[in-house]
Design a protein around this motif. Structure first.
Motif, PDB file in Angstrom:
ATOM      1  N   ARG A  98     -13.351   8.458   1.244  1.00 35.45           N
ATOM      2  CA  ARG A  98     -12.859   9.076  -0.001  1.00 35.45           C
ATOM      3  C   ARG A  98     -13.361   8.308  -1.221  1.00 35.45           C
ATOM      4  N   GLN A  99     -13.238   6.999  -1.197  1.00 34.93           N
ATOM      5  CA  GLN A  99     -13.564   6.182  -2.362  1.00 34.93           C
ATOM      6  C   GLN A  99     -15.048   6.238  -2.721  1.00 34.93           C
ATOM      7  N   HIS A 100     -15.920   6.151  -1.738  1.00 37.03           N
ATOM      8  CA  HIS A 100     -17.353   6.041  -2.004  1.00 37.03           C
ATOM      9  C   HIS A 100     -18.118   7.346  -1.800  1.00 37.03           C
ATOM     10  N   ASN A 101     -17.636   8.212  -0.905  1.00 35.97           N
ATOM     11  CA  ASN A 101     -18.382   9.419  -0.564  1.00 35.97           C
ATOM     12  C   ASN A 101     -17.695  10.700  -1.005  1.00 35.97           C
ATOM     13  N   ASP A 102     -16.542  10.594  -1.620  1.00 40.51           N
ATOM     14  CA  ASP A 102     -15.759  11.751  -2.064  1.00 40.51           C
ATOM     15  C   ASP A 102     -15.572  12.749  -0.923  1.00 40.51           C
ATOM     16  N   ALA A 103     -15.320  12.215   0.277  1.00 38.74           N
ATOM     17  CA  ALA A 103     -15.097  13.072   1.442  1.00 38.74           C
ATOM     18  C   ALA A 103     -13.907  13.981   1.176  1.00 38.74           C
ATOM     19  N   ARG A 147     -20.879   8.479  -7.717  1.00 39.69           N
ATOM     20  CA  ARG A 147     -21.016   9.880  -8.114  1.00 39.69           C
ATOM     21  C   ARG A 147     -22.466  10.338  -7.995  1.00 39.69           C
ATOM     22  N   ARG A 148     -23.396   9.537  -8.466  1.00 40.94           N
ATOM     23  CA  ARG A 148     -24.813   9.888  -8.411  1.00 40.94           C
ATOM     24  C   ARG A 148     -25.235  10.124  -6.960  1.00 40.94           C
ATOM     25  N   ARG A 149     -24.777   9.279  -6.078  1.00 35.79           N
ATOM     26  CA  ARG A 149     -25.148   9.395  -4.666  1.00 35.79           C
ATOM     27  C   ARG A 149     -24.543  10.636  -4.027  1.00 35.79           C
ATOM     28  N   VAL A 150     -23.300  10.913  -4.360  1.00 37.28           N
ATOM     29  CA  VAL A 150     -22.654  12.109  -3.821  1.00 37.28           C
ATOM     30  C   VAL A 150     -23.370  13.354  -4.323  1.00 37.28           C
ATOM     31  N   GLU A 151     -23.761  13.366  -5.587  1.00 37.78           N
ATOM     32  CA  GLU A 151     -24.482  14.516  -6.139  1.00 37.78           C
ATOM     33  C   GLU A 151     -25.814  14.729  -5.439  1.00 37.78           C
TER      34      GLU A 151
END
Length: 145
Positions: free
Chosen positions: A99-104, A137-141
């Motif tokens: 959740r924190q890093h990957n916005d799962a 956020r950039r990585r998730v996008e």
């Protein structure tokens, strides 16, 4: 405590744990939409993964929980849906980081490898964690093509 509208789905291997998860989440005050399966009779996990994937992708739930024997197959099917980020979570730390890093937005549990107590701890970590944004956020996008 934040409350969420949660959709859950499993195959036959995850059925018993799904029943526990549904009750556990309801007891914590979450709204639960159980998408099946309804027994331990053999089924094809992609059918249930795609039902859950549509719920998440179309915004009809805040978060999802998926279960199969290893959590791998159901997660692979879920991650074919745009806007779905299903993470295989086998311990609370992994669930929180997802959740924190990957916005799962889907917690996938390996039902054959967890006790109910372990599953509860993983779910608590997943639902209590929040996306940190920032560099993540950039990585998730970049995940969605």
């Amino acid at each position: 405590m934040k409350t969420f509208n949660v959709a859950i789905a499993s195959d036959h291997a995850g059925y018993r744990m799904k029943e526990f998860v549904a009750g556990y989440l309801l007891a914590k005050g979450y709204a639960v939409n159980d998408l099946g399966t309804r027994s331990e009779e053999s089924v094809d996990y992609p059918v249930y993964a795609h039902a859950l994937g549509r719920e998440v992708a179309e915004g009809r739930c805040d978060l999802g929980v998926s279960l199969c024997g290893s959590a791998n197959g159901i997660s692979m099917a879920l991650n074919k849906h745009p806007k779905v980020r299903a993470a295989v979570c086998w311990c609370p730390e992994i669930a929180a980081l997802a959740r924190q890093h990957n916005d799962a937005n889907v917690c996938s549990l390996p039902a054959r490898f967890l006790s109910e107590e372990q599953a509860a701890a993983i779910l608590d970590a997943f639902f209590e964690a929040e996306f940190e944004g920032g560099r993540h956020r950039r990585r998730v996008e970049m995940i969605d093509l």
